[in-house]
Design an enzyme around this catalytic site. Sequence first.
Site, PDB file in Angstrom:
ATOM      1  N   ASP A  39      -6.067  33.333  87.186  1.00 10.41           N
ATOM      2  CA  ASP A  39      -4.770  33.404  86.511  1.00 10.41           C
ATOM      3  C   ASP A  39      -3.659  32.965  87.462  1.00 10.41           C
ATOM      4  O   ASP A  39      -3.399  33.629  88.473  1.00 10.41           O
ATOM      5  CB  ASP A  39      -4.537  34.843  86.048  1.00 10.41           C
ATOM      6  CG  ASP A  39      -3.345  34.979  85.105  1.00 10.41           C
ATOM      7  OD1 ASP A  39      -2.779  33.954  84.708  1.00 10.41           O
ATOM      8  OD2 ASP A  39      -2.988  36.122  84.764  1.00 10.41           O
ATOM      9  N   CYS A  79      -0.279  31.076  79.955  1.00 11.32           N
ATOM     10  CA  CYS A  79      -1.571  31.713  79.678  1.00 11.32           C
ATOM     11  C   CYS A  79      -2.134  31.480  78.288  1.00 11.32           C
ATOM     12  O   CYS A  79      -3.214  30.900  78.135  1.00 11.32           O
ATOM     13  CB  CYS A  79      -1.438  33.222  79.888  1.00 11.32           C
ATOM     14  SG  CYS A  79      -1.003  33.706  81.558  1.00 11.32           S
ATOM     15  N   LYS A 138      -9.489  38.993  81.452  1.00 15.43           N
ATOM     16  CA  LYS A 138      -8.274  38.905  80.637  1.00 15.43           C
ATOM     17  C   LYS A 138      -8.494  38.053  79.391  1.00 15.43           C
ATOM     18  O   LYS A 138      -8.918  36.903  79.490  1.00 15.43           O
ATOM     19  CB  LYS A 138      -7.156  38.303  81.509  1.00 15.43           C
ATOM     20  CG  LYS A 138      -5.876  37.959  80.760  1.00 15.43           C
ATOM     21  CD  LYS A 138      -4.882  37.333  81.719  1.00 15.43           C
ATOM     22  CE  LYS A 138      -3.683  36.760  80.986  1.00 15.43           C
ATOM     23  NZ  LYS A 138      -2.701  36.168  81.906  1.00 15.43           N
ATOM     24  N   HIS A 140      -6.037  37.760  76.159  1.00 16.52           N
ATOM     25  CA  HIS A 140      -4.714  37.186  75.883  1.00 16.52           C
ATOM     26  C   HIS A 140      -4.687  36.222  74.702  1.00 16.52           C
ATOM     27  O   HIS A 140      -3.898  35.267  74.689  1.00 16.52           O
ATOM     28  CB  HIS A 140      -4.136  36.518  77.135  1.00 16.52           C
ATOM     29  CG  HIS A 140      -2.632  36.652  77.186  1.00 16.52           C
ATOM     30  ND1 HIS A 140      -1.879  36.224  78.245  1.00 16.52           N
ATOM     31  CD2 HIS A 140      -1.744  37.168  76.298  1.00 16.52           C
ATOM     32  CE1 HIS A 140      -0.600  36.455  78.028  1.00 16.52           C
ATOM     33  NE2 HIS A 140      -0.497  37.037  76.832  1.00 16.52           N
ATOM     34  N   SER A 163      -1.807  40.031  79.567  1.00 15.46           N
ATOM     35  CA  SER A 163      -1.515  39.870  80.996  1.00 15.46           C
ATOM     36  C   SER A 163      -1.312  41.208  81.696  1.00 15.46           C
ATOM     37  O   SER A 163      -0.785  42.166  81.113  1.00 15.46           O
ATOM     38  CB  SER A 163      -0.268  39.010  81.190  1.00 15.46           C
ATOM     39  OG  SER A 163      -0.539  37.656  80.987  1.00 15.46           O
ATOM     40  N   ASP A 288      -6.146  28.953  84.980  1.00 12.32           N
ATOM     41  CA  ASP A 288      -5.550  28.715  83.658  1.00 12.32           C
ATOM     42  C   ASP A 288      -4.304  27.854  83.715  1.00 12.32           C
ATOM     43  O   ASP A 288      -3.892  27.268  82.718  1.00 12.32           O
ATOM     44  CB  ASP A 288      -5.259  30.030  82.943  1.00 12.32           C
ATOM     45  CG  ASP A 288      -4.131  30.839  83.590  1.00 12.32           C
ATOM     46  OD1 ASP A 288      -3.823  30.622  84.779  1.00 12.32           O
ATOM     47  OD2 ASP A 288      -3.573  31.714  82.889  1.00 12.32           O
ATOM     48  N   ASN A 289      -3.655  27.782  84.858  1.00 11.79           N
ATOM     49  CA  ASN A 289      -2.501  26.892  85.078  1.00 11.79           C
ATOM     50  C   ASN A 289      -2.099  27.009  86.534  1.00 11.79           C
ATOM     51  O   ASN A 289      -2.631  27.839  87.274  1.00 11.79           O
ATOM     52  CB  ASN A 289      -1.313  27.226  84.163  1.00 11.79           C
ATOM     53  CG  ASN A 289      -0.880  28.675  84.180  1.00 11.79           C
ATOM     54  OD1 ASN A 289      -1.150  29.421  83.244  1.00 11.79           O
ATOM     55  ND2 ASN A 289      -0.228  29.108  85.244  1.00 11.79           N
TER      56      ASN A 289
END
Length: 490
Positions: A39, A79, A138, A140, A163, A288-289
């Site tokens: 994350d 996310c 996670k 989300h 989150s 994820d980014n």
Amino acid sequence: MNCRVAFAVFALAALSVYSQPLTADDLPEQPNFIVVFCDNLGYGDIQPFGSTLHRTPHLNRMATQGRKFTHFCVTAGVCTPSRASLITGCYSQRVGMHQNPRDGHVLRPISPYGLSPDEITIAESLKAQGYATAIIGKWHLGDQTEFLPTRQGFDYFFGVPYSDDMTQAVGRRLGDRLDGNDWPPLPLMENEVVVEAPCDRNGLTKRYTEQAMRWIDEHRDEPFFLYFPQAMPGSTRAPFSSDAFRGKSENGPWGDSIEELDWSIGQLMEQLMKLGLASKTLVIWTSDNGAPINRDLNDLSRGSNRPLHGRGYTTSEGAFRVPTLMWQPGHVRAGTVCDELVTTMDLLPTLTKLAGGEVPDDRTIDGHDIAPLIYSRPDATSPYEAFYYYHRDQLQAVRSGPWKLFLPIDTSGGHPHLAKSDPPQTLLFHLYDDVSCQRNVAVRHPDVVQRLMQIADQAREDLGDQGRPGKGQRAIGKIEGQPQPQAMAR
């Protein structure tokens, strides 16, 4: 010979044996799959991608024994939409997960929205092929029961539904906005039951890892898919880590959390080797980014996207391109690098095909089968003629081959290269010659600009743009009635 030395000798022997790629016919029938999804971890946060600050020996080994992907992209800088793409094989705009009227661009606690149960998830696709499926970490993609992983193809869920920064204290600061006064203590869930609230965030990486190892051991004799979306480094200014790692890195809490993530993947790799499952298990490790980073680019206490331009949460390369390693001894060629464009959307079709299934043909799936690139097939190239960079519902940029074009758009909604006060501009970057996106060459390549403008028109027609719905968009899920918080039973 002690255990550590014995394992090191075994690993080196395995590396020498597995250094040559095998043919497609040699791939194991119905391999296992583990997808680790960190994350907010940045491109430059681990040693295989250039970090000199964080110690990541297990990821170094993964890169040495596996394959590094330098142009692996997510589909959003935040996310929820990024995760929706991995799970569905689609742009988040296609499945309605890019924004909603209540939450904006990421889902918040007690939202009536979530991933539509009508979508086919990667877990459902693999479950249809006889796979055991689990998510540990996670989610989300919706915290209401109808949207939980156990209703979306996963046999087992252990983790947090959103989150780790969406705590009761944060909700109280929001007050009436986003129903903040009603946010519950951060829930740790097992399947559809809250088992701890508030959960101990310092222990998440360790507990997730231990639970993942237990689950793997329980399913060692059948094909399995483990989706392992780690909570860290996460969205807080000071990420969490267990006692064994807290205060031990050279980069404060951010570094502590990354070095524990490295320990985690090392534990899984060692377990697979000991169980004799390594050559039968494709392990994918990514994020994820990109990292949020600090304004002072020399301060790496909130991560690094070096040498890429920009921060997470935007449409910059630093937000969309993430560090990615793939490991399957004997099949993924050791010590190799793939510089072709691939994305998280490719995981659903690729893993489905490797499992012996077929990609759904009753709907558009945006991803592609990238097995030829994973397994170093001769002359394998990117399957993407075009790739789109959206910020919520605004198309900001398109990529084709080495070229990335930022469209001349209103920048008030946020732009990685221009200030809000700047007039709209066309920016063109060559992503291989100019890795940091510093040289705008739009004037020198009008033919490329024109071609990418036409590609942008195709994206708008299919996936929409601000104020313009796309013909290929599908609806987000929404429950009837009043959403309820995930809380401990009284």
